[in-house]
Design a protein around this motif. Structure first.
Motif: not given
Length: 70
Positions: A5-11
């Motif tokens: 989910v952290e990757d989604l936030r970053n994107h």
């Protein structure tokens, strides 16, 4: 699992930054596509949380709930 989910936030934050870039702004249609995919992933996470609650599960790899982070 590779994507969290952290990757989604970053994107999503990168998309916002791209939209705010005065020199090379991100294409609006591309930003809309990223936002739409992000929305689908958020809805998927809500379903995952609900399933964990209903089934008394012990965690989620995507949401990093109840699991050690790698």
């Amino acid at each position: 699992m590779k994507n969290k989910v952290e990757d989604l936030r970053n994107h999503l934050f990168a998309t916002i930054e791209g939209l705010l870039d005065k020199d090379e702004p991100l294409d609006i249609e591309r930003a809309k596509a990223v936002a739409q995919v992000g929305s689908v992933m958020v809805e998927m996470a809500k379903v995952e949380v609900k399933a964990i609650e209903l089934l008394n599960g012990n965690g989620s790899k995507f949401l990093q709930i109840g699991m050690e982070q790698n």
